[in-house]
Design a protein around this motif. Structure first.
Motif, PDB file in Angstrom:
ATOM      1  N   HIS A  82      33.742  42.086  42.733  1.00  0.00           N
ATOM      2  CA  HIS A  82      34.504  41.033  42.953  1.00  0.00           C
ATOM      3  C   HIS A  82      33.639  40.080  43.363  1.00  0.00           C
ATOM      4  N   TYR A  83      33.787  38.618  43.190  1.00  0.00           N
ATOM      5  CA  TYR A  83      33.445  37.232  43.422  1.00  0.00           C
ATOM      6  C   TYR A  83      33.423  36.051  44.018  1.00  0.00           C
ATOM      7  N   ASN A  84      32.478  36.208  45.084  1.00  0.00           N
ATOM      8  CA  ASN A  84      32.862  34.692  45.772  1.00  0.00           C
ATOM      9  C   ASN A  84      32.117  33.433  45.136  1.00  0.00           C
ATOM     10  N   ALA A  85      33.427  33.196  43.940  1.00  0.00           N
ATOM     11  CA  ALA A  85      33.023  31.558  43.893  1.00  0.00           C
ATOM     12  C   ALA A  85      34.243  30.937  43.116  1.00  0.00           C
ATOM     13  N   GLN A  86      34.598  29.751  43.380  1.00  0.00           N
ATOM     14  CA  GLN A  86      35.280  29.028  42.922  1.00  0.00           C
ATOM     15  C   GLN A  86      36.728  29.668  41.702  1.00  0.00           C
ATOM     16  N   GLY A  87      37.933  29.834  41.095  1.00  0.00           N
ATOM     17  CA  GLY A  87      37.691  30.468  40.183  1.00  0.00           C
ATOM     18  C   GLY A  87      37.967  31.995  39.772  1.00  0.00           C
ATOM     19  N   CYS A  88      37.799  32.857  40.964  1.00  0.00           N
ATOM     20  CA  CYS A  88      37.820  33.942  40.941  1.00  0.00           C
ATOM     21  C   CYS A  88      38.893  34.172  41.831  1.00  0.00           C
ATOM     22  N   SER A  89      39.260  35.494  42.416  1.00  0.00           N
ATOM     23  CA  SER A  89      40.711  36.556  42.467  1.00  0.00           C
ATOM     24  C   SER A  89      40.793  37.630  42.579  1.00  0.00           C
ATOM     25  N   GLY A  90      40.275  38.045  43.545  1.00  0.00           N
ATOM     26  CA  GLY A  90      39.824  39.871  43.807  1.00  0.00           C
ATOM     27  C   GLY A  90      39.080  39.773  42.824  1.00  0.00           C
ATOM     28  N   TYR A  91      39.617  40.578  41.678  1.00  0.00           N
ATOM     29  CA  TYR A  91      38.410  41.509  40.599  1.00  0.00           C
ATOM     30  C   TYR A  91      38.941  40.659  38.639  1.00  0.00           C
ATOM     31  N   ARG A  92      39.780  39.229  39.373  1.00  0.00           N
ATOM     32  CA  ARG A  92      39.737  38.408  38.792  1.00  0.00           C
ATOM     33  C   ARG A  92      39.413  37.362  38.405  1.00  0.00           C
ATOM     34  N   TYR A  93      38.902  36.196  37.413  1.00  0.00           N
ATOM     35  CA  TYR A  93      38.085  35.470  37.100  1.00  0.00           C
ATOM     36  C   TYR A  93      38.608  34.197  36.493  1.00  0.00           C
ATOM     37  N   ARG A  94      38.460  33.011  36.160  1.00  0.00           N
ATOM     38  CA  ARG A  94      38.580  31.765  35.147  1.00  0.00           C
ATOM     39  C   ARG A  94      37.022  31.238  34.773  1.00  0.00           C
ATOM     40  N   SER A  95      37.458  30.618  33.888  1.00  0.00           N
ATOM     41  CA  SER A  95      36.610  30.030  33.301  1.00  0.00           C
ATOM     42  C   SER A  95      36.994  28.208  33.727  1.00  0.00           C
ATOM     43  N   ARG A  96      35.866  27.042  33.776  1.00  0.00           N
ATOM     44  CA  ARG A  96      35.760  26.045  33.812  1.00  0.00           C
ATOM     45  C   ARG A  96      35.779  25.358  32.830  1.00  0.00           C
ATOM     46  N   LEU A  97      36.551  24.078  31.957  1.00  0.00           N
ATOM     47  CA  LEU A  97      36.830  23.486  31.464  1.00  0.00           C
ATOM     48  C   LEU A  97      35.579  22.774  31.797  1.00  0.00           C
ATOM     49  N   VAL A  98      34.563  22.244  31.266  1.00  0.00           N
ATOM     50  CA  VAL A  98      33.743  21.483  31.475  1.00  0.00           C
ATOM     51  C   VAL A  98      33.276  20.540  30.551  1.00  0.00           C
ATOM     52  N   VAL A  99      32.944  19.046  31.288  1.00  0.00           N
ATOM     53  CA  VAL A  99      32.925  17.804  30.368  1.00  0.00           C
ATOM     54  C   VAL A  99      31.901  17.528  30.678  1.00  0.00           C
ATOM     55  N   ARG A 100      31.616  15.299  30.744  1.00  0.00           N
ATOM     56  CA  ARG A 100      30.969  15.270  31.139  1.00  0.00           C
ATOM     57  C   ARG A 100      31.317  14.161  32.529  1.00  0.00           C
ATOM     58  N   GLU A 101      31.035  13.671  33.157  1.00  0.00           N
ATOM     59  CA  GLU A 101      31.634  12.736  33.659  1.00  0.00           C
ATOM     60  C   GLU A 101      32.999  11.546  33.691  1.00  0.00           C
ATOM     61  N   ALA A 102      32.018  11.021  32.514  1.00  0.00           N
ATOM     62  CA  ALA A 102      32.509  10.136  31.902  1.00  0.00           C
ATOM     63  C   ALA A 102      33.936  10.597  31.649  1.00  0.00           C
ATOM     64  N   ASP A 103      34.719  11.707  31.541  1.00  0.00           N
ATOM     65  CA  ASP A 103      35.484  12.369  30.700  1.00  0.00           C
ATOM     66  C   ASP A 103      36.717  13.200  32.008  1.00  0.00           C
ATOM     67  N   ALA A 104      36.134  12.809  32.855  1.00  0.00           N
ATOM     68  CA  ALA A 104      36.253  13.436  33.942  1.00  0.00           C
ATOM     69  C   ALA A 104      38.228  13.241  34.600  1.00  0.00           C
ATOM     70  N   ALA A 105      38.740  12.345  33.795  1.00  0.00           N
ATOM     71  CA  ALA A 105      40.219  12.470  34.101  1.00  0.00           C
ATOM     72  C   ALA A 105      40.931  13.368  32.948  1.00  0.00           C
ATOM     73  N   LYS A 106      40.150  13.250  31.577  1.00  0.00           N
ATOM     74  CA  LYS A 106      41.356  14.027  30.366  1.00  0.00           C
ATOM     75  C   LYS A 106      41.611  14.814  30.671  1.00  0.00           C
TER      76      LYS A 106
END
Length: 272
Positions: free
Chosen positions: A77-101
């Motif tokens: 288990h990891y103490n990171a945003q997007g993780c819950s118990g033994y499960r995890y996710r990936s962040r969808l990452v963009v440049r800040e100029a596209d943050a509202a998309k």
């Protein structure tokens, strides 16, 4: 035969990884397992297939598509945003100029992925855009970077527009290499899946498997190891098995079916 142990997947701060290995060495010796060698494999797939593998951490895609004989020991288990118990996710990452998309707004844009054998950086994103594709395509181009670190750099360098970044990797970069995240933003997350599995060779005995799980449970539970685990954001352990990774098998099945064993991963590229 000397047994091998490695922890190659979240090795952002190697000194912290070695501290965790030292803790494991003590706990495994107390459980009657000693004489193994710490490995830093150059060919991870061959290492994970080795009959001498005592313990390593792999990705969900190799486990389900390429390592049918490996035994699952469990999942941290990891103490990171997007993780819950033994499960995890990936962040969808963009440049800040596209943050509202939203992800749908990136049709015809450029995507960067770490590698085609990555669940977090490739296959989860492939699943997210499956319903958005037209004529089997969504993005205008696909770049393979070789790693999450390089994918973040590609975004910063305007060589790509969007990437899926493992939530644990992001949290570790935030702690140890924050400049990698400058100018970048998260616009969402991929679906929740079981995290990176700890595995052992198919020939590992049931008694040794039990001792591995006992040592890992002690490591995340006993106070003297708390700081060592926290350095790598580890906050728990579940003794999972292959059945727990069925959601991963379902997700990667279309990609696995698209390539024969002789095919190179490039045969999967049209999926994006």
């Amino acid at each position: 035969m000397t047994q091998l142990l490695s922890l190659p997947m979240y090795d952002v701060q190697p000194a912290d990884t070695r501290l965790l290995v030292d803790a494991l060495r003590q706990l495994l010796e107390q459980g009657g397992i000693d004489g193994w060698h710490y490995a830093e494999p150059s060919d991870r797939l061959a290492h994970w297939k080795a009959p001498s593998l005592l313990l390593s951490q792999t990705c969900g895609y190799p486990l389900c598509a390429l390592l049918p004989e490996a035994q699952v020991v469990g999942t941290f288990h990891y103490n990171a945003q997007g993780c819950s118990g033994y499960r995890y996710r990936s962040r969808l990452v963009v440049r800040e100029a596209d943050a509202a998309k939203r992800l749908a707004d990136f049709a015809g844009r450029r995507v960067v992925c770490n590698s085609e054998d990555s669940l977090s950086g490739f296959h989860t994103l492939r699943a997210e855009i499956a319903a958005l594709q037209q004529n089997g395509r969504f993005f205008s181009s696909l770049l393979f970077s070789g790693g999450h670190r390089q994918s973040l750099q590609a975004l910063q360098d305007n060589a790509a527009d969007v990437a899926a970044i493992d939530a644990v990797s992001w949290a570790l970069f935030s702690r140890h290499q924050p400049t990698l995240l400058q100018g970048l933003a998260t616009i969402g997350y991929t679906a929740e899946l079981p995290g990176l599995p700890l595995i052992t060779a198919s020939g590992t005995s049931a008694a040794t498997l039990r001792k591995l799980r006992q040592a890992l449970t002690r490591m995340v539970s006993e106070p003297q190891w708390r700081e060592v685990c926290a350095r790598l954001l580890i906050c728990g352990f579940t003794a999972t098995n292959r059945e727990d990774y069925q959601p991963v098998s379902v997700l990667v099945a279309p990609a696995s079916a698209a390539a024969s064993p002789a095919d190179k991963p490039s045969s999967l590229r049209p999926a994006l």
